[in-house]
Motif scaffolding. Structure first.
Motif, PDB file in Angstrom:
ATOM      1  N   PRO A  86       0.815  -1.226   0.000  1.00  0.00           N
ATOM      2  CA  PRO A  86       0.000   0.000   0.000  1.00  0.00           C
ATOM      3  C   PRO A  86       0.846   1.273   0.000  1.00  0.00           C
ATOM      4  CG  PRO A  86      -0.961  -1.611   1.476  1.00  0.00           C
ATOM      5  CD  PRO A  86       0.351  -2.189   1.018  1.00  0.00           C
ATOM      6  N   GLU A  87       2.007   1.227   0.615  1.00  0.00           N
ATOM      7  CA  GLU A  87       2.867   2.422   0.643  1.00  0.00           C
ATOM      8  C   GLU A  87       3.531   2.715  -0.702  1.00  0.00           C
ATOM      9  OE1 GLU A  87       2.928  -0.198   2.740  1.00  0.00           O
ATOM     10  OE2 GLU A  87       4.990  -0.689   3.365  1.00  0.00           O
ATOM     11  N   ASP A  88       3.352   1.834  -1.682  1.00  0.00           N
ATOM     12  CA  ASP A  88       3.839   2.113  -3.032  1.00  0.00           C
ATOM     13  C   ASP A  88       2.860   2.988  -3.813  1.00  0.00           C
ATOM     14  OD1 ASP A  88       5.020  -1.275  -3.183  1.00  0.00           O
ATOM     15  OD2 ASP A  88       6.211   0.540  -2.844  1.00  0.00           O
ATOM     16  N   THR A  89       1.717   3.237  -3.239  1.00  0.00           N
ATOM     17  CA  THR A  89       0.712   4.069  -3.901  1.00  0.00           C
ATOM     18  C   THR A  89       1.239   5.463  -4.169  1.00  0.00           C
ATOM     19  OG1 THR A  89      -1.141   2.850  -2.934  1.00  0.00           O
ATOM     20  CG2 THR A  89      -1.569   5.130  -3.594  1.00  0.00           C
ATOM     21  N   GLY A  90       0.944   5.965  -5.367  1.00  0.00           N
ATOM     22  CA  GLY A  90       1.361   7.303  -5.733  1.00  0.00           C
ATOM     23  C   GLY A  90       1.269   7.507  -7.226  1.00  0.00           C
ATOM     24  N   VAL A  91       1.630   8.692  -7.652  1.00  0.00           N
ATOM     25  CA  VAL A  91       1.738   8.979  -9.081  1.00  0.00           C
ATOM     26  C   VAL A  91       3.188   8.744  -9.480  1.00  0.00           C
ATOM     27  CG1 VAL A  91       1.489  10.679 -10.908  1.00  0.00           C
ATOM     28  CG2 VAL A  91      -0.119  10.662  -8.979  1.00  0.00           C
ATOM     29  N   TYR A  92       3.368   7.912 -10.464  1.00  0.00           N
ATOM     30  CA  TYR A  92       4.709   7.547 -10.925  1.00  0.00           C
ATOM     31  C   TYR A  92       5.035   8.336 -12.190  1.00  0.00           C
ATOM     32  CZ  TYR A  92       5.114   3.788  -7.568  1.00  0.00           C
ATOM     33  OH  TYR A  92       5.226   3.067  -6.394  1.00  0.00           O
ATOM     34  N   TYR A  93       6.165   8.992 -12.150  1.00  0.00           N
ATOM     35  CA  TYR A  93       6.641   9.804 -13.265  1.00  0.00           C
ATOM     36  C   TYR A  93       7.922   9.209 -13.837  1.00  0.00           C
ATOM     37  CZ  TYR A  93       3.578  13.429 -11.324  1.00  0.00           C
ATOM     38  OH  TYR A  93       2.498  14.132 -10.864  1.00  0.00           O
ATOM     39  N   CYS A  94       8.016   9.195 -15.159  1.00  0.00           N
ATOM     40  CA  CYS A  94       9.288   8.847 -15.767  1.00  0.00           C
ATOM     41  C   CYS A  94      10.008  10.130 -16.190  1.00  0.00           C
ATOM     42  CB  CYS A  94       9.106   7.909 -16.955  1.00  0.00           C
ATOM     43  SG  CYS A  94       8.068   8.515 -18.297  1.00  0.00           S
ATOM     44  N   ALA A  95      11.309  10.053 -16.197  1.00  0.00           N
ATOM     45  CA  ALA A  95      12.130  11.212 -16.528  1.00  0.00           C
ATOM     46  C   ALA A  95      13.319  10.749 -17.353  1.00  0.00           C
ATOM     47  CB  ALA A  95      12.607  11.910 -15.261  1.00  0.00           C
ATOM     48  N   ALA A  96      13.766  11.622 -18.228  1.00  0.00           N
ATOM     49  CA  ALA A  96      14.887  11.272 -19.094  1.00  0.00           C
ATOM     50  C   ALA A  96      15.776  12.475 -19.328  1.00  0.00           C
ATOM     51  CB  ALA A  96      14.372  10.740 -20.431  1.00  0.00           C
ATOM     52  N   ASP A  97      17.040  12.192 -19.493  1.00  0.00           N
ATOM     53  CA  ASP A  97      18.007  13.226 -19.834  1.00  0.00           C
ATOM     54  C   ASP A  97      18.603  12.896 -21.191  1.00  0.00           C
ATOM     55  OD1 ASP A  97      21.364  14.023 -18.824  1.00  0.00           O
ATOM     56  OD2 ASP A  97      19.870  15.329 -19.735  1.00  0.00           O
ATOM     57  N   THR A  98      18.565  13.838 -22.098  1.00  0.00           N
ATOM     58  CA  THR A  98      19.074  13.613 -23.451  1.00  0.00           C
ATOM     59  C   THR A  98      20.362  14.380 -23.725  1.00  0.00           C
ATOM     60  OG1 THR A  98      17.750  15.438 -24.313  1.00  0.00           O
ATOM     61  CG2 THR A  98      16.728  13.261 -24.323  1.00  0.00           C
ATOM     62  N   SER A  99      20.951  14.930 -22.667  1.00  0.00           N
ATOM     63  CA  SER A  99      22.094  15.818 -22.868  1.00  0.00           C
ATOM     64  C   SER A  99      23.372  15.091 -23.250  1.00  0.00           C
ATOM     65  CB  SER A  99      22.346  16.612 -21.587  1.00  0.00           C
ATOM     66  OG  SER A  99      22.753  15.738 -20.543  1.00  0.00           O
ATOM     67  N   GLY A 100      23.425  13.787 -22.987  1.00  0.00           N
ATOM     68  CA  GLY A 100      24.643  13.036 -23.302  1.00  0.00           C
ATOM     69  C   GLY A 100      25.814  13.404 -22.419  1.00  0.00           C
ATOM     70  N   LYS A 101      25.520  13.802 -21.183  1.00  0.00           N
ATOM     71  CA  LYS A 101      26.579  14.282 -20.295  1.00  0.00           C
ATOM     72  C   LYS A 101      27.480  13.166 -19.778  1.00  0.00           C
ATOM     73  CE  LYS A 101      23.662  16.533 -17.696  1.00  0.00           C
ATOM     74  NZ  LYS A 101      23.058  17.361 -16.629  1.00  0.00           N
ATOM     75  N   GLY A 102      27.021  11.937 -19.883  1.00  0.00           N
ATOM     76  CA  GLY A 102      27.884  10.867 -19.405  1.00  0.00           C
ATOM     77  C   GLY A 102      27.108   9.734 -18.789  1.00  0.00           C
ATOM     78  N   ASP A 103      27.818   8.663 -18.468  1.00  0.00           N
ATOM     79  CA  ASP A 103      27.213   7.447 -17.945  1.00  0.00           C
ATOM     80  C   ASP A 103      27.182   7.514 -16.422  1.00  0.00           C
ATOM     81  OD1 ASP A 103      28.051   3.958 -17.764  1.00  0.00           O
ATOM     82  OD2 ASP A 103      26.084   4.889 -18.101  1.00  0.00           O
ATOM     83  N   TYR A 104      26.218   8.237 -15.893  1.00  0.00           N
ATOM     84  CA  TYR A 104      26.076   8.326 -14.449  1.00  0.00           C
ATOM     85  C   TYR A 104      24.617   8.546 -14.113  1.00  0.00           C
ATOM     86  CZ  TYR A 104      25.693  13.437 -14.863  1.00  0.00           C
ATOM     87  OH  TYR A 104      25.278  14.715 -15.179  1.00  0.00           O
ATOM     88  N   PHE A 105      24.260   8.302 -12.836  1.00  0.00           N
ATOM     89  CA  PHE A 105      22.888   8.481 -12.399  1.00  0.00           C
ATOM     90  C   PHE A 105      22.600   9.965 -12.235  1.00  0.00           C
ATOM     91  CE2 PHE A 105      22.176   4.108 -11.974  1.00  0.00           C
ATOM     92  CZ  PHE A 105      23.205   3.510 -11.262  1.00  0.00           C
ATOM     93  N   ARG A 106      21.494  10.406 -12.860  1.00  0.00           N
ATOM     94  CA  ARG A 106      21.141  11.808 -12.789  1.00  0.00           C
ATOM     95  C   ARG A 106      20.443  12.123 -11.464  1.00  0.00           C
ATOM     96  NH1 ARG A 106      23.892  11.040 -16.711  1.00  0.00           N
ATOM     97  NH2 ARG A 106      23.569  11.929 -18.807  1.00  0.00           N
ATOM     98  N   LEU A 107      20.673  13.345 -11.012  1.00  0.00           N
ATOM     99  CA  LEU A 107      19.892  13.884  -9.910  1.00  0.00           C
ATOM    100  C   LEU A 107      18.594  14.427 -10.465  1.00  0.00           C
ATOM    101  CD1 LEU A 107      22.780  15.639  -7.984  1.00  0.00           C
ATOM    102  CD2 LEU A 107      21.707  13.450  -7.485  1.00  0.00           C
ATOM    103  N   ILE A 108      17.601  14.606  -9.623  1.00  0.00           N
ATOM    104  CA  ILE A 108      16.253  14.907 -10.110  1.00  0.00           C
ATOM    105  C   ILE A 108      16.194  16.159 -10.968  1.00  0.00           C
ATOM    106  CG2 ILE A 108      15.551  16.177  -8.048  1.00  0.00           C
ATOM    107  CD1 ILE A 108      12.782  14.785  -8.343  1.00  0.00           C
ATOM    108  N   TRP A 109      17.048  17.149 -10.675  1.00  0.00           N
ATOM    109  CA  TRP A 109      16.982  18.398 -11.438  1.00  0.00           C
ATOM    110  C   TRP A 109      17.754  18.342 -12.750  1.00  0.00           C
ATOM    111  CZ3 TRP A 109      19.069  18.104  -6.493  1.00  0.00           C
ATOM    112  CH2 TRP A 109      20.469  18.068  -6.430  1.00  0.00           C
TER     113      TRP A 109
END
Length: 124
Positions: A86-109
């Protein structure tokens, strides 16, 4: 260029859902990407992230239950959600970065594209 999230719905605790996030538009190739969820009154939290090379990273609350993946040929990202709570309930958003800045995990901003969100409701 758009990101289209789909696959949400109502499911009982212990069930599964698979979310999809498809990029549309010419010459759109996403680099790093991720899934985030939000409930009213709370900040958007990271659920899972994936880099261009396929490295993955998960929020502590979903580790071992959720799996993020991508199909570059289809410009689509997935989130397989098992053993839902039940705690998984929520609105799920996908996000993508197309900048090609490199192979690393992006921060939300650092994402430059966001999908519209899909509602996931887990009943107890």
């Amino acid at each position: 260029v758009q990101l289209q999230a789909s696959g949400g719905g109502l499911v009982q605790a212990g069930g599964s859902l698979r979310l999809s996030c498809t990029a549309s538009g010419s010459s759109f190739t996403f680099d790093a990407a991720g899934w985030y969820r939000q409930v009213p009154g709370n900040q958007r939290e990271m659920v899972a992230r994936i880099t261009s090379s396929g490295n993955t990273n998960y929020g502590d609350s979903v580790k071992g239950r959720f799996t993020i993946s991508r199909d570059n040929a289809k410009n689509t990202m997935y989130l397989q959600m098992n053993s839902l709570k039940p705690e998984d309930t929520g609105v799920y958003y996908c996000a993508a970065d197309t900048s090609g800045k490199g192979d690393y995990f992006r921060l939300i901003w650092e994402y430059n594209y966001w999908g519209q969100g899909t509602q996931v409701t887990v009943s107890s």
